[in-house]
Design an enzyme around this catalytic site. Structure first.
Site, PDB file in Angstrom:
ATOM      1  N   ARG A 293      36.646  44.179  18.082  1.00 14.23           N
ATOM      2  CA  ARG A 293      36.762  43.147  17.051  1.00 14.23           C
ATOM      3  C   ARG A 293      38.022  43.280  16.202  1.00 14.23           C
ATOM      4  NH1 ARG A 293      30.414  43.150  15.192  1.00 14.23           N
ATOM      5  NH2 ARG A 293      29.725  42.147  17.114  1.00 14.23           N
TER       6      ARG A 293
ATOM      7  N   HIS B  55      35.254  39.789  11.715  1.00 11.26           N
ATOM      8  CA  HIS B  55      34.826  39.378  13.054  1.00 11.26           C
ATOM      9  C   HIS B  55      35.746  38.295  13.586  1.00 11.26           C
ATOM     10  CE1 HIS B  55      32.331  38.057  16.338  1.00 11.26           C
ATOM     11  NE2 HIS B  55      31.483  39.045  16.110  1.00 11.26           N
TER      12      HIS B  55
ATOM     13  N   GLY C 251      15.108  44.241   5.058  1.00  7.16           N
ATOM     14  CA  GLY C 251      15.792  43.867   6.296  1.00  7.16           C
ATOM     15  C   GLY C 251      15.321  44.805   7.395  1.00  7.16           C
TER      16      GLY C 251
ATOM     17  N   SER D 245      28.770  33.814  18.265  1.00  7.44           N
ATOM     18  CA  SER D 245      28.515  35.132  18.863  1.00  7.44           C
ATOM     19  C   SER D 245      29.686  35.616  19.706  1.00  7.44           C
ATOM     20  CB  SER D 245      27.271  35.067  19.738  1.00  7.44           C
ATOM     21  OG  SER D 245      27.228  36.216  20.551  1.00  7.44           O
TER      22      SER D 245
ATOM     23  N   GLY E 244      14.678  46.642  -0.294  1.00  5.18           N
ATOM     24  CA  GLY E 244      15.228  45.874   0.826  1.00  5.18           C
ATOM     25  C   GLY E 244      14.255  45.886   1.988  1.00  5.18           C
TER      26      GLY E 244
HETATM   27  C1  LIG Z   1      25.828  36.351  11.670  1.00  3.44           C
HETATM   28  C2  LIG Z   1      25.602  37.799  11.977  1.00  3.44           C
HETATM   29  C3  LIG Z   1      25.315  38.197  13.269  1.00  3.44           C
HETATM   30  C4  LIG Z   1      25.097  39.531  13.568  1.00  3.44           C
HETATM   31  N1  LIG Z   1      24.818  39.870  14.854  1.00  3.44           N
HETATM   32  C5  LIG Z   1      24.558  41.165  15.147  1.00  3.44           C
HETATM   33  C6  LIG Z   1      24.217  41.545  16.477  1.00  3.44           C
HETATM   34  O1  LIG Z   1      24.158  40.710  17.390  1.00  3.44           O
HETATM   35  N2  LIG Z   1      23.956  42.841  16.722  1.00  3.44           N
HETATM   36  C7  LIG Z   1      24.011  43.791  15.747  1.00  3.44           C
HETATM   37  O2  LIG Z   1      23.750  44.938  16.040  1.00  3.44           O
HETATM   38  N3  LIG Z   1      24.315  43.454  14.485  1.00  3.44           N
HETATM   39  C8  LIG Z   1      24.598  42.184  14.153  1.00  3.44           C
HETATM   40  N4  LIG Z   1      24.922  41.847  12.857  1.00  3.44           N
HETATM   41  C9  LIG Z   1      24.864  42.868  11.796  1.00  3.44           C
HETATM   42  C10 LIG Z   1      23.432  43.146  11.375  1.00  3.44           C
HETATM   43  O3  LIG Z   1      22.688  41.959  11.394  1.00  3.44           O
HETATM   44  C11 LIG Z   1      23.315  43.749   9.977  1.00  3.44           C
HETATM   45  O4  LIG Z   1      24.235  44.752   9.812  1.00  3.44           O
HETATM   46  C12 LIG Z   1      21.944  44.355   9.756  1.00  3.44           C
HETATM   47  O5  LIG Z   1      20.949  43.435  10.079  1.00  3.44           O
HETATM   48  C13 LIG Z   1      21.756  44.855   8.349  1.00  3.44           C
HETATM   49  O6  LIG Z   1      20.401  45.237   8.166  1.00  3.44           O
HETATM   50  P1  LIG Z   1      19.929  45.964   6.848  1.00  3.44           P
HETATM   51  O7  LIG Z   1      18.465  46.152   6.991  1.00  3.44           O
HETATM   52  O8  LIG Z   1      20.752  47.160   6.613  1.00  3.44           O
HETATM   53  O9  LIG Z   1      20.257  44.963   5.653  1.00  3.44           O
HETATM   54  P2  LIG Z   1      19.874  43.436   5.370  1.00  3.44           P
HETATM   55  O10 LIG Z   1      19.278  42.752   6.514  1.00  3.44           O
HETATM   56  O11 LIG Z   1      21.081  42.855   4.741  1.00  3.44           O
HETATM   57  O12 LIG Z   1      18.723  43.520   4.300  1.00  3.44           O
HETATM   58  C14 LIG Z   1      18.960  43.779   2.960  1.00  3.44           C
HETATM   59  C15 LIG Z   1      17.662  43.659   2.216  1.00  3.44           C
HETATM   60  O13 LIG Z   1      17.827  44.165   0.929  1.00  3.44           O
HETATM   61  C16 LIG Z   1      17.347  43.261  -0.029  1.00  3.44           C
HETATM   62  N5  LIG Z   1      18.137  43.501  -1.235  1.00  3.44           N
HETATM   63  C17 LIG Z   1      19.479  43.557  -1.373  1.00  3.44           C
HETATM   64  N6  LIG Z   1      19.800  43.871  -2.635  1.00  3.44           N
HETATM   65  C18 LIG Z   1      18.642  44.036  -3.300  1.00  3.44           C
HETATM   66  C19 LIG Z   1      18.318  44.349  -4.641  1.00  3.44           C
HETATM   67  N7  LIG Z   1      19.247  44.582  -5.559  1.00  3.44           N
HETATM   68  N8  LIG Z   1      17.005  44.408  -4.990  1.00  3.44           N
HETATM   69  C20 LIG Z   1      16.018  44.168  -4.065  1.00  3.44           C
HETATM   70  N9  LIG Z   1      16.290  43.876  -2.780  1.00  3.44           N
HETATM   71  C21 LIG Z   1      17.578  43.805  -2.412  1.00  3.44           C
HETATM   72  C22 LIG Z   1      17.487  41.920   0.592  1.00  3.44           C
HETATM   73  O14 LIG Z   1      16.599  41.016   0.018  1.00  3.44           O
HETATM   74  C23 LIG Z   1      17.143  42.252   2.041  1.00  3.44           C
HETATM   75  O15 LIG Z   1      15.760  42.270   2.197  1.00  3.44           O
HETATM   76  C24 LIG Z   1      25.161  40.505  12.549  1.00  3.44           C
HETATM   77  C25 LIG Z   1      25.460  40.111  11.254  1.00  3.44           C
HETATM   78  C26 LIG Z   1      25.711  38.774  10.965  1.00  3.44           C
HETATM   79  C27 LIG Z   1      26.119  38.391   9.591  1.00  3.44           C
END
Ligand SMILES: Cc1cc2nc3c(=O)[nH]c(=O)nc-3n(C[C@H](O)[C@H](O)[C@H](O)COP(=O)(O)OP(=O)(O)OC[C@H]3O[C@@H](n4cnc5c(N)ncnc54)[C@H](O)[C@@H]3O)c2cc1C
Ligand code: FES
Lengths: 637, 251
Positions: free
Chosen positions: A330, A266, A42, A284, A40
């Protein structure tokens, strides 16, 4: 079994500092001998992979998407919290800690939350140094706003695209390490199994999504940064590729899954428009700073919003929560929207929506000021809903958005499988039963930039790891089991498509394990989920080949995992016979319909162990203690 | 709302080295509130039901921010309409009975992977050649240490808004990536954080761009016209200036 979170002792505000001194290190010359897999890219994964690369570890980073510049994280709009107190309005590490513990309704681990609040300030510094263009004041200093009901201004933002800018910052740091040769990127790869050898996580099996080939990768530690499982509900605000597969495959290898029923819904999303709907779009939360939420007082009032006079409107949040009004957390806002719609007072074609009205704010501040604040959001709304929100109030409805539950981890972010670390939304650790706005970005980056570099070194510095290659039996076994699954799914050749099944699963979860839950319907949900899962195995139709780019099959595997996982999710909701945060059990409410927690019995993390497809999962508890945040009944009245 | 039907001509190509061709499909019962990609989902659902291989295309966020979706619709990357990605198109903007041609983003540096899916990893290669500030985790001073005026911060944001979709390249006769590179170079040249590596960055990024098979800028601004984030060609002017400045400084 009682689980140990391995939390260090001593006063909470110096715990992390002292612990950093006590942890083992890996000396710089030795780091390149260690291979680390990061699944991942992200916010959590990119920040971890970049930081570990900088330290000199040999990192392989995997993502489903075509580039690490994209991931679900990119869609975050509102902002990121940090206890900088730049506004001199009384913020502090303690206050951020306290707000987060309270906001999570006392179901998070205190020590983790405190550490999160501590490192929040470093995150902002780091991102600024990378060139993240945060909003600034005219004097050149960083700007803040208040967000998600916080009583201080601690949210840093970059217009309505904070997640994008933070992710691009982390991505650029990551690409710098690619340039330096410490990180190698594996894009369009999906991890489909974890390899555990001699009791330790030692690698992964991936499918190359372009040609369908199975690939094996060995490492000394695996970092799972694969995001949340909101898409189990089919419709959510999550990106299409967000999924539970990586986490679930680890659960099947023995990792405990904690609090799966803690799913954030949300309150401000654009309502569903029809059965073709593939995702829901978030508006938002910052809109609630100026928008007023209402529905008609009478269920049979079908006049257009503008023709309904003040006295016939029910501003139900302001009425029920005079202190917080439209800015309640929320879970509270969502539940109340459901209640008024259940009463038949919902608006719009489907009756599943409430108004978010800016008329007063436009009168008070002028249309230009509102345009300045929310212009892009208003445009987005108009574009999707085909209605001008400057003229008529927005229609909004709650949608699945974020999952507080995730794989269980200790204070070091390590799961119960040694060598498997879990970061970001994929773990359960910091948000308890409800996440506050602008805190997920903070947690993902805290985990990746500032926690894992220390705790991973501590593990690698002390672990006795055997030399291992991908020829080891454990790899062959994992790969074979993946291939078998794929062949089985392709062979079913049933009558219903993957999407039909997914939609049906989502509907069950949304109706019965959504904003409101109760024992009898949870039992129904459990039966229905099991039946659907069995039907899936008999009657799904997956077209195409396994040795090709095959989206149908990718999704089919994920839905297969949701089916199994859903059973654990429902079991958790059944077990937790109390109301807390997002988990509202109708049996447990106060006279005026608020959550009633039961601290005596349920002040624990529920960590579930998978016991087989037809066996009940086993519950392990981690008892929660609150020594530094005073435990109260949440009240936003 | 009235349902419509549309005729699609969709590029089908089994793999990178297979021959591709346009294939005709009819999609009925299209609801105007459907997004363009949801209409393709419906088509795919039908194909799957009949046991046919579904049309491959990329998408993730479906709200115009991740840069995954990448379709050329009636010859225009991301279709008609300004400031939008493919996933932000709605069927209400198409007429009943309309014939719509759907192709991948086309460019030498973006080879087709399958059907409508292309490989844009060349962009990652450019970013790895200096599209960053060299600062290690933990080495940052307080965020307010360097004051950055609001107008500079805003301009840097305008440049940083690029989602890396590649429409600019697909729209350009020469498949140039100047807008993409210009946006990143401008963002980091505006901010003080980017200054220590300013010259080295622009030279390396431009050289890498050329090696990856992107063409030369023709100054026709087709890129700006299709950019979903409406990034202006002023960033290309800035890129050229930064490049000249770097050459001068380094010589
Ligand atoms: C519309 C929206 C608005 C938001 N706004 C806010 C905000 O304003 N403030 C805030 O704090 N939070 C906000 N959030 C929440 C926040 O964005 C997420 O919780 C956070 O970005 C998650 O980050 P992460 O790195 O954990 O996972 P993700 O960003 O989900 O990344 C997951 C990664 O894992 C990879 N992956 C998944 N499964 C596999 C697999 N089996 N094999 C290989 N790769 C895989 C994907 O390709 C990706 O690269 C928001 C969420 C949404 C949906
Ligand atoms: S799918 Fe993300 S921009 Fe279109």
């Amino acid at each position: 079994m009682i689980l140990d979170g391995k939390v260090p002792s001593g006063p909470i505000d110096s715990r992390w500092d002292r612990h950093k001194r006590d942890m083992l290190l890996v000396n710089p010359a030795n780091r390149r001998k260690f291979n680390v897999i990061v699944v991942g890219t992200g916010l959590a994964g990119a920040s971890a992979a970049a930081s570990l690369g900088e330290m000199g570890y040999n990192v392989k980073a995997f993502t489903i998407l075509d580039s690490p510049r994209r991931s679900h994280s990119i869609a975050a709009q509102g902002g990121i919290n940090a206890a900088k107190n730049y506004k001199n309005d009384g913020d502090s590490v303690y206050r951020l800690f306290y707000d987060t513990v309270k906001g999570g309704d006392y179901r998070a681990r205190e020590s983790n939350v405190h550490r999160l609040a501590e490192v929040s300030v470093d995150i902002i510094d780091q991102c600024v140094a990378q060139g993240v263009p945060f909003a600034r004041e005219y004097g050149g200093m960083l700007d803040n706003r208040s967000f998600g009901g916080a009583q201080v201004s601690r949210t840093f933002y970059a217009r309505g695209q904070t997640g994008q800018q933070l992710l691009l910052g982390a991505y650029s740091a990551l690409m710098r390490q690619v340039d330096a040769g410490t990180v190698k990127i594996f894009a369009r790869r999906e991890m489909l199994d974890l390899v555990v050898a001699n009791g330790k996580a030692r690698g992964i099996v991936c499918r190359n999504l372009v040609n369908g080939k199975m690939e094996r990768y060995v490492a000394d530690a695996v970092l799972l940064c694969t995001g949340g499982y909101g898409n189990a509900y089919y419709l959510s605000t999550n990106a299409g590729n967000s999924n539970v597969t990586a986490a679930w495959r680890c659960a099947r290898r023995g990792a405990y899954f904690a609090n799966p029923c803690f799913v954030q819904i949300h309150p401000t999303c654009i309502p569903v428009s029809g059965s073709h709907q593939s995702k829901l779009t978030l508006m938002s939360e910052s809109l609630r700073n100026d928008g007023r939420v209402w529905v008609p007082k009478n269920a049979d009032d079908k006049r257009p919003a503008n023709e309904i006079p003040e006295e016939d409107r029910d501003y139900y949040l302001e009425r029920r929560y005079p202190a917080f009004g439209n800015l309640v957390p929320r879970d509270v806002a969502s539940r109340n929207a459901k209640v008024v719609c259940d009463e038949g007072r919902g608006v719009g074609a489907t009756g599943r929506a409430v108004y978010l009205d800016f008329t007063d704010a436009i009168e008070r501040l002028g249309e230009d000021a509102i345009r300045d604040r929310y212009g892009n959001l208003f445009a987005m709304y108009e574009h999707i809903a085909d209605e001008d929100p400057y003229k008529a109030p927005m229609r909004i409805y709650p949608a699945v958005h974020y999952t507080m539950g995730g794989l269980w981890v200790d204070y070091h972010l390590m799961s119960n499988i040694p060598g498997l670390f879990v970061l970001g939304e994929a773990n359960f650790s910091d948000h308890g039963a409800n996440r506050l706005g602008a805190s997920a970005l903070m947690q993902g980056l805290a985990d990746g930039y500032f926690v894992i570099p220390y705790t991973l070194a501590n593990y690698l510095g002390g672990a006795k790891l055997d030399a291992l290659s991908t020829d080891h039996d454990s790899f062959a076994e994992a790969q074979n089991s993946v291939s078998e699954r794929i062949n089985k799914l392709l062979a079913v050749n049933g009558a219903r498509t993957v999407t039909e099944f997914h939609r049906e699963l989502g509907q069950i979860l949304w109706d019965k394990v959504g904003m409101s839950r109760k024992q009898d319907t949870l039992h129904e949900a459990l039966d229905e989920v099991r039946k659907l899962r069995d039907e899936y195995a008999q009657n799904v139709k997956v077209v195409g080949r396994s040795d090709d780019l095959n989206r149908q099959m990718e999704v089919a595997l994920r839905v297969d995992d949701y089916m199994e996982f859903a059973e654990m999710l429902v079991s958790d909701a059944l077990d937790r016979d109390e109301s807390c945060g997002c988990h509202f059990r109708e049996e447990h409410q106060t006279d005026d319909g608020e959550c009633m927690r039961n601290d005596e019995r349920y002040s624990y993390v529920a960590a579930w162990e998978f016991k087989g497809r037809n066996a009940k999962p086993e519950l392990h508890k981690e008892q929660l203690e609150f020594k530094f945040a005073e435990v109260k009944q949440r009240s936003y009245k | 709302m009235n349902e419509i039907s549309v005729k699609l001509r969709v590029w089908r190509q089994a793999s990178a080295d297979a021959e591709g061709k346009l294939q005709d499909y009819k999609v009925e019962n299209v609801v105007p509130d459907m997004s363009f990609l949801e209409m393709l989902d419906v088509l795919n659902e039908g194909l799957a039901r009949r046991g046919e291989d579904v049309i491959a295309f990329d998408s993730d966020c479906r709200e115009g921010i991740c840069g995954c979706c990448s379709l050329t619709i009636n010859g225009v990357p991301h279709g008609r309409g300004t400031g939008k990605t493919t996933c932000q198109l709605y069927m209400r903007d198409f007429a009943d009975g309309e014939t719509i041609t759907v192709e991948p983003f086309r460019a030498k540096a973006f080879p087709v992977v399958k059907d409508l899916v292309v490989d844009r990893s060349a962009f990652d290669g450019i970013m790895a050649a200096g599209g960053y500030v060299s600062v290690n985790t933990g080495a940052a001073p307080d965020g307010n240490q360097i004051a950055i005026g609001k107008d500079i911060a805003d301009k840097a944001f305008d440049a940083a808004a690029c989602i890396g979709c590649g429409a600019c390249v697909a729209a350009c006769k020469n498949a140039a990536a100047f807008l993409f590179v210009g946006a990143k170079v401008t963002q980091l040249a505006l901010l003080p954080q980017g200054h220590p590596e300013r010259e080295r960055r622009v030279i390396r990024m431009v050289d890498t761009m050329e090696e990856a098979g992107f063409g030369n800028c023709t100054n026709e601004a087709e890129c700006e016209a299709v950019c979903p984030k409406e990034i202006s060609t002023a960033h290309i002017t800035k890129l050229n200036r930064e490049y000249a400045r770097a050459l001068l400084k380094l010589s």
